[in-house]
Design a protein around this motif. Structure first.
Motif, PDB file in Angstrom:
ATOM      1  N   SER A   1       0.833  -1.204   0.000  1.00  0.00           N
ATOM      2  CA  SER A   1       0.000   0.000   0.000  1.00  0.00           C
ATOM      3  C   SER A   1       0.867   1.252   0.000  1.00  0.00           C
ATOM      4  CB  SER A   1      -0.898   0.027   1.244  1.00  0.00           C
ATOM      5  OG  SER A   1      -1.817  -1.028   1.196  1.00  0.00           O
ATOM      6  N   HIS A   2       0.375   2.278  -0.664  1.00  0.00           N
ATOM      7  CA  HIS A   2       1.040   3.583  -0.642  1.00  0.00           C
ATOM      8  C   HIS A   2      -0.026   4.671  -0.617  1.00  0.00           C
ATOM      9  CE1 HIS A   2       4.857   1.693  -1.509  1.00  0.00           C
ATOM     10  NE2 HIS A   2       4.305   1.049  -2.510  1.00  0.00           N
TER      11      HIS A   2
ATOM     12  N   CYS B   1       4.853   9.670   0.110  1.00  0.00           N
ATOM     13  CA  CYS B   1       4.048   8.589   0.650  1.00  0.00           C
ATOM     14  C   CYS B   1       4.011   8.720   2.169  1.00  0.00           C
ATOM     15  CB  CYS B   1       4.654   7.254   0.238  1.00  0.00           C
ATOM     16  SG  CYS B   1       3.706   5.833   0.829  1.00  0.00           S
TER      17      CYS B   1
ATOM     18  N   VAL C   1       2.798   6.049   4.131  1.00  0.00           N
ATOM     19  CA  VAL C   1       2.699   4.694   4.690  1.00  0.00           C
ATOM     20  C   VAL C   1       4.076   4.335   5.249  1.00  0.00           C
ATOM     21  CG1 VAL C   1       2.301   2.261   4.162  1.00  0.00           C
ATOM     22  CG2 VAL C   1       0.934   4.029   3.024  1.00  0.00           C
TER      23      VAL C   1
ATOM     24  N   HIS D   1       9.282   4.490   3.720  1.00  0.00           N
ATOM     25  CA  HIS D   1       8.892   4.775   2.339  1.00  0.00           C
ATOM     26  C   HIS D   1       9.524   6.076   1.837  1.00  0.00           C
ATOM     27  CE1 HIS D   1       5.345   1.806   1.821  1.00  0.00           C
ATOM     28  NE2 HIS D   1       6.140   1.401   2.803  1.00  0.00           N
TER      29      HIS D   1
ATOM     30  N   MET E   1      10.149   7.816  -2.038  1.00  0.00           N
ATOM     31  CA  MET E   1       8.784   8.150  -2.473  1.00  0.00           C
ATOM     32  C   MET E   1       8.440   9.610  -2.175  1.00  0.00           C
ATOM     33  SD  MET E   1       6.721   4.637  -1.713  1.00  0.00           S
ATOM     34  CE  MET E   1       5.605   4.977  -3.070  1.00  0.00           C
TER      35      MET E   1
HETATM   36 CU   LIG Z   1       4.756   4.126   0.099  1.00  0.00          CU
END
Ligand SMILES: [Cu+2]
Ligand SMILES: [Cu+2]
Lengths: 269, 386
Positions: free
Chosen positions: B87-88, B133, B135, B140, B145
């Motif tokens: 998941s992101h 991101c 998450v 991340h 990200m």
């Molecule tokens: Cu992520």
């Protein structure tokens, strides 16, 4: 107003917030142990005094952390009466400056001229970073190795780490839509921290180490090591929004995400 | 000001083979995707795994992620798809979006594997923002990200009543720890992440000296340096006086009082907009120091090279440096190329290349994105299709 009447107790106890349950020092408002340091208040521009009782078994050095005032040594069991100067409105730091006293977390905040009958509502965040190993050293009576790399593994707001920050009515900002509130922030740690607000920009009202930033509207606010800062938040949208250190190693507990220096703003519609 | 290059075109590999057949069929609106199989290259050429975002139409992820640009007042619908195994989200850092669009799992929504999502917000304030991101953010983010968001005004003023300028120069600071990126699963505990690669727009050291990375100016035509940090370090930009720099904004808001920065500190998540109008004929660098947030040691100094456009003599250009045809099924040609190295989407060198007189034979290669380095100095991306 009865400012200037209160006392400060240097107490030793167990910090059950952390799984290691380290022995720590705190500045409490009475002789009853609390894991959280007490936050002291004064009116602006009026000199006052403070009674300090050292209930600990070792001597400690107390100071108003402004770089100007010399530390006062208080022997175990002794009581000292210290003068607090007249100060302009703002958020200041006070506490123990001896290695053991600061290493075990006996540092807190002096709010000057911020309490005005609950309007705007006032919250406070005492920020700190901790290395469990250092605390173990201090509490066993030995100074931590000054050449060892500092690897902090806990990060706290009001001596709480997320998710228990949400149980502290000062760490959790709970306000109604349209409200304005103030947040007094102090950094007692060994490193700088930088708070990112989701959902909002805040205005810097006072700052002792970054006075050129007073009046800035920011969503990401550095709070330098040793800094006292006052922020104003206008809750102009409803919802639940995180606030956290954007040095992301600090949103962990013992290395696990999420944790540490992370709380929320809850704005009721 | 056409000589000013936005220095965001950082080559990164991605194993986005799943996208390849539809690569060039993809139409508007542009859509971001998240991927966990990309690479960035260190100055010596060593590939380091990254996670990140890229445009679906491109089919690869980049470090940093693509620059998102909006116009003040725009109602933005940012489309996002997540084909990756975890998941992101997208957190729009500093844009003060509402809770639903905040990109935080728990209070907002997560985008699980195979899911699409749209983030809606109004770009009310002009300025420099970020996205990343949210998450397991500590991991991340350090995996790559993140990217920059610019909200600008059509009249090239920084804000209503603010100064005019000629060109935006996005400069995103970040860092990573190679050991973490090589083994993200084994990267606990997170509190001991200590970056060892320090980047400006995803590049460091000699990479920032490449001709395409030099920021060119014309005297009297101020450039807007859009400085933002996604680093774990504290960045300090040491402005030489010859740049005639003035700081106008921070965190997407005008400052109540302008100032001339000397040592401008940028903490993780902060942004500053600084206009520079350097002395005519100036050719130098803006040193940017990366300081450890934990122990205040200087980790690295990376330089942004800035040069009067009049001083730049045209570099001999590779004809058809992109290679043709691209995408390709059987052959790809770089005119006048003498030597070539190729990496596949997993950052592995491709051995036994059939390469003669500028023509590379790719018949029988797995479909997907590849990176080639031509004559040891120019990296280009090409796609092999069915
Ligand atoms: Cu992520
Ligand atoms: Cu952020």
């Amino acid at each position: 107003m009865t400012f200037g009447q209160d006392s400060l107790y240097i107490l030793r106890g167990t910090w059950n917030q952390l799984p290691e349950a380290p022995e720590v020092l705190r500045l409490n408002a009475s002789a009853d142990w609390s894991e959280q340091n007490h936050v002291f208040e004064r009116e602006a521009d009026i000199a006052s005094n403070l009674v300090i009782v050292n209930e600990d078994t070792t001597s400690h050095v107390w100071a108003l952390l402004m770089g100007e005032i010399e530390g006062i040594t208080i022997e175990p069991g002794d009581t000292a009466v210290v003068d607090l100067p007249a100060l302009p409105m703002g958020t200041y730091r006070l506490g123990l400056i001896d290695g053991e006293g600061s290493g075990l977390g006996a540092q807190s905040m002096l709010q000057v001229g911020l309490q005005s009958g609950g309007d705007p509502a006032l919250f406070h965040w005492n920020l700190c970073d901790w290395e469990a190993q250092q605390m173990t050293s201090w509490s066993s009576g030995s100074e931590p190795d000054p050449n060892a790399a500092y690897v902090p593994n806990y990060f706290s707001i009001n001596e709480q780490t997320y998710p228990t920050t949400l149980e502290d009515p000062n760490a959790l900002i709970s306000v109604a839509l349209g409200d304005t509130c103030w947040i007094a922030v102090a950094n007692h740690g060994q490193m700088d921290h930088v708070l990112h607000f989701h959902g909002f920009h805040v205005e810097v009202l006072t700052s002792n180490l970054q006075p050129t930033r007073i009046g800035w509207s920011k969503d990401t606010v550095p709070i330098k090591k040793g800094e006292g800062m006052t922020l104003q938040l206008v809750a102009n949208q409803a919802g639940i929004y995180p606030v956290h250190d954007h040095n992301l190693i600090a949103v962990t507990n013992a290395g696990f995400y999420p944790g540490g220096m992370l709380t929320q703003i809850i704005v009721d519609p | 000001m056409s000589t000013v290059k936005h220095i965001f075109h950082i080559l990164v590999l991605s194993s986005a083979a799943w996208l390849a057949p539809s690569l060039y069929a993809q139409q508007q609106p542009p859509q971001l995707f998240s991927g966990m199989e990309g690479y960035t290259f260190l100055p010596g050429g060593t590939p380091v795994p990254i996670w990140g975002y890229g445009w679906v139409a491109d089919g690869f992820i980049t470090l940093p992620a693509p620059l998102l640009t909006y116009t003040q007042g725009e109602s933005v619908q940012l489309n996002f798809t997540n084909p990756s195994p975890e998941s992101h989200t997208i957190h729009l850092h500093g844009l003060d979006v509402d809770q639903a669009n905040d990109g935080v799992p728990g209070t907002s929504f997560s985008v699980t594997t195979g899911d699409d999502a749209t983030y809606s917000f109004d770009a009310d304030y002009p300025g420099t923002f970020l996205y990343h991101c949210h998450v397991t953010t500590t991991l991340h983010l350090t995996m790559g990200m993140y990217g920059m968001v610019l909200v600008t005004r059509p009249d090239f003023t920084l804000y209503e009543g603010g100064p005019t300028y000629a060109e935006d120069v996005p400069l995103l600071f970040s860092d990573l720890e190679v050991a973490t990126n090589l083994d993200p699963v084994g990267s606990y505990p997170f509190h001991d992440i200590r970056p060892d690669v320090f980047m400006i727009n995803g590049e460091s050291g000699s990479q920032l000296e490449a001709p395409g990375r030099i920021v060119h100016f014309e005297p009297g035509q101020p450039l807007a340096l859009r400085l933002g940090s996604m680093a774990y370090s504290r960045v300090v930009c040491q402005f030489p006086p010859e740049l005639n720099a003035t700081c106008y904004m921070s965190d997407g808001r005008p400052l109540p009082t302008l100032f001339e920065p000397n040592a401008l500190e940028i903490y993780p998540g902060e942004r500053f907009t600084v206009l520079i109008d350097p002395e005519p004929g100036w050719d130098g660098s803006l040193p940017c120091e990366f300081w450890s947030m934990v122990d205040e040691t200087l980790e690295s100094t990376e330089n942004i090279h800035i040069r009067d456009a009049a001083l730049t003599i045209e570099e001999p250009q590779f004809i058809g440096v992109k290679g043709y045809p691209n995408p390709t099924r059987e052959h790809i040609t770089w005119d006048d190329a003498r030597q070539i190295e190729v990496w596949n989407a997993y950052g592995k060198p491709v051995a036994d290349l059939r390469f003669e007189q500028g023509v590379l034979d790719v018949s029988g290669w797995p479909i997907g994105t590849y990176v080639a380095r031509i004559d040891g100095r120019r990296s280009v991306r090409f796609v092999v299709i069915e």
